[in-house]
Design an enzyme around this catalytic site. Structure first.
Site, mmCIF file in Angstrom:
data_model
loop_
_atom_site.group_PDB
_atom_site.id
_atom_site.type_symbol
_atom_site.label_atom_id
_atom_site.label_comp_id
_atom_site.label_asym_id
_atom_site.label_seq_id
_atom_site.Cartn_x
_atom_site.Cartn_y
_atom_site.Cartn_z
ATOM 1 N N ASN A 113 -82.186 16.652 75.356
ATOM 2 C CA ASN A 113 -81.629 16.084 74.250
ATOM 3 C C ASN A 113 -82.433 16.241 73.028
ATOM 4 O OD1 ASN A 113 -80.934 14.248 72.399
ATOM 5 N ND2 ASN A 113 -81.780 12.332 73.176
ATOM 6 N N TRP A 114 -81.961 17.169 72.259
ATOM 7 C CA TRP A 114 -82.562 17.709 71.240
ATOM 8 C C TRP A 114 -82.631 17.033 70.020
ATOM 9 C CZ3 TRP A 114 -79.876 23.375 70.682
ATOM 10 C CH2 TRP A 114 -80.052 24.019 71.554
ATOM 11 N N LYS A 115 -82.122 15.626 70.119
ATOM 12 C CA LYS A 115 -81.934 14.667 68.901
ATOM 13 C C LYS A 115 -81.761 15.390 67.617
ATOM 14 C CE LYS A 115 -85.608 12.082 71.750
ATOM 15 N NZ LYS A 115 -86.478 11.195 72.168
ATOM 16 N N HIS B 232 -78.530 5.561 73.643
ATOM 17 C CA HIS B 232 -80.013 6.103 73.631
ATOM 18 C C HIS B 232 -80.510 5.102 73.020
ATOM 19 C CE1 HIS B 232 -83.541 8.249 72.836
ATOM 20 N NE2 HIS B 232 -83.336 8.831 73.781
ATOM 21 N N GLU C 98 -82.834 5.074 70.846
ATOM 22 C CA GLU C 98 -83.329 5.138 69.512
ATOM 23 C C GLU C 98 -81.894 4.640 68.662
ATOM 24 O OE1 GLU C 98 -84.284 9.329 69.565
ATOM 25 O OE2 GLU C 98 -85.905 8.882 70.654
ATOM 26 N N GLU D 288 -84.614 5.207 80.663
ATOM 27 C CA GLU D 288 -85.601 5.650 79.783
ATOM 28 C C GLU D 288 -86.628 4.639 79.397
ATOM 29 O OE1 GLU D 288 -84.479 9.957 78.005
ATOM 30 O OE2 GLU D 288 -83.504 8.206 76.810
ATOM 31 N N GLY E 90 -91.360 9.960 73.809
ATOM 32 C CA GLY E 90 -92.174 10.314 72.646
ATOM 33 C C GLY E 90 -93.759 10.218 72.613
ATOM 34 N N SER F 94 -91.164 11.473 77.914
ATOM 35 C CA SER F 94 -92.415 12.291 78.229
ATOM 36 C C SER F 94 -92.130 13.014 79.507
ATOM 37 C CB SER F 94 -93.644 11.314 78.104
ATOM 38 O OG SER F 94 -93.667 10.698 76.820
ATOM 39 N N GLY G 68 -86.641 15.163 76.016
ATOM 40 C CA GLY G 68 -86.601 15.074 74.576
ATOM 41 C C GLY G 68 -87.393 16.142 74.094
ATOM 42 N N GLY G 69 -88.717 16.019 73.489
ATOM 43 C CA GLY G 69 -89.650 16.975 73.068
ATOM 44 C C GLY G 69 -89.579 18.321 73.833
HETATM 45 P P1 13P Z 1 -89.419 12.556 75.243
HETATM 46 O O1 13P Z 1 -89.231 13.576 76.356
HETATM 47 O O2 13P Z 1 -89.602 13.361 74.089
HETATM 48 O O3 13P Z 1 -90.248 11.424 75.513
HETATM 49 O O4 13P Z 1 -87.829 12.093 74.842
HETATM 50 C C1 13P Z 1 -87.220 11.616 75.912
HETATM 51 C C2 13P Z 1 -85.817 11.131 75.455
HETATM 52 O O5 13P Z 1 -85.780 10.035 74.694
HETATM 53 C C3 13P Z 1 -84.624 11.738 76.016
HETATM 54 O O6 13P Z 1 -83.680 11.326 75.509
#
Ligand code: 13P
Length: 250
Positions: free
Chosen positions: A9-11, A94, A96, A166, A172, A211, A232-233
C-alpha cells in the site's frame, strides 16, 4: 489451499514518474508461482504502473473507491473507472480513511459491494485502536467491523473478499503485532466467517498489516491463519519489498 498474497500500500507516496520508475525496478523481482503480489498505488499512477507491470504477474490495486458507477461526485473515483484502468484489487476502509475522513462501517460496506459488483477484489481493512486494545475491546470492535462491513455480501461472494487485519497501533509505528497476537485475531475472523458463511471460510484470505518488515515477515507467515501481508512503509523501497515478497516460512 489459500495462496499467500503480499500487497504493498503505497499510500500518498510517489508522484507518477517516481511510481513508474519504481514499477520498472519491481520487474526485477523473481517470478513466484506460489504467491500473489499486488501494489496499491495512488490514482494518478494506476495507468502508468499497470502498463509497466502488464506482463509480470504483479497486480495493480487502488487504495479507495466511491460506491457509485458515475455521477456528480466531484473528486471521486468510481469502480467502473478503476475496472477500466485494469485494477483488480481495491482497499476498502483503511484505518486512515476511517480516522482522517470519518468513513463509517456502513459506507465501507457499500464500497465493498461496489467493488464486488464490478468483479474486482475488495481488501476490507479492520482493526482496533490502541485505546480499544487496552480496554480489552479488540474482538468486539473486529466483530462489529466485520458484521457491518460485510452486510451486503451474501453466500458465495465472500470467497471474492480479502480481509486485512491492521491493528491501528501497529500502523507506521514500527511496533508490529506479534505473530501470536495476530494469529489469535485472524482465527477469530475466520471463525466469524465460518459462523456466517460456512466452510467457505477456509478459502478466504486474511492478511496482516502493521509494521510488516523483512525482519518479521517470515515469522508472521508461519501462523496458520495469516495468509499474507498488507505492507505500508516497507513497500516503498525495492530491497525491503522484494525481501517481504520473497518470505520463507521457517
Ligand atoms: P506500515 O506497514 O507502514 O505500518 O503500514 C501498514 C498499512 O497501513 C498498510 O495498509
Amino acid at each position: 489451499m489459500r495462496k499467500p498474497l503480499i500487497a504493498g500500500n503505497w499510500k500518498m507516496y510517489k508522484v507518477p514518474s517516481e511510481a513508474e520508475l519504481f514499477a520498472k525496478e519491481l520487474k526485477n523481482m523473481p517470478a513466484y508461482g506460489d504467491r500473489d503480489i499486488v501494489v496499491c498505488v495512488p490514482f494518478p499512477a494506476i495507468s502508468g504502473v499497470r502498463r509497466i507491470l502488464a506482463e509480470t504477474g504483479i497486480f495493480v490495486g487502488a487504495q479507495n473507491v466511491y460506491p457509485a458507477k458515475e455521477g456528480a461526485y466531484t473528486g471521486e473515483v468510481s469502480p467502473l473507472m478503476l475496472k477500466d484502468a485494469g485494477v483488480l484489487f481495491v482497499i476498502c476502509g483503511h484505518s486512515e480513511r476511517r480516522q482522517i475522513f470519518n468513513e463509517t462501517d456502513d459506507f465501507i460496506a457499500e464500497k465493498v459491494k461496489a467493488v464486488i459488483d464490478y468483479e474486482m477484489t475488495p481488501v476490507l481493512c479492520i482493526g482496533e485502536t490502541l485505546k480499544q486494545n487496552e480496554a480489552g475491546e479488540t474482538f468486539t470492535v473486529i466483530e462489529k467491523q466485520l458484521k457491518t462491513g460485510l452486510r451486503h455480501i451474501s453466500g458465495d461472494a465472500i470467497r471474492k473478499i480479502i480481509i486485512a487485519y491492521e491493528p491501528v497501533w501497529a500502523i507506521g509505528t514500527g511496533k508490529n503485532a506479534t505473530p501470536q497476537q495476530a494469529q489469535t485475531v485472524h482465527r477469530f475472523i475466520r471463525k466469524f466467517i465460518e459462523q456466517n458463511y460456512g466452510q467457505v471460510a477456509r478459502d478466504v484470505r486474511i492478511l496482516y498489516g502493521g509494521s510488516v518488515k523483512p525482519e518479521n515477515i517470515d515469522d508472521l507467515m508461519c501462523e496458520e491463519d495469516i495468509d499474507g501481508a498488507l505492507v505500508g512503509g516497507a513497500s516503498l523501497r525495492f530491497e525491503s519489498f522484494s525481501r517481504i515478497v520473497g518470505f520463507q516460512k521457517k
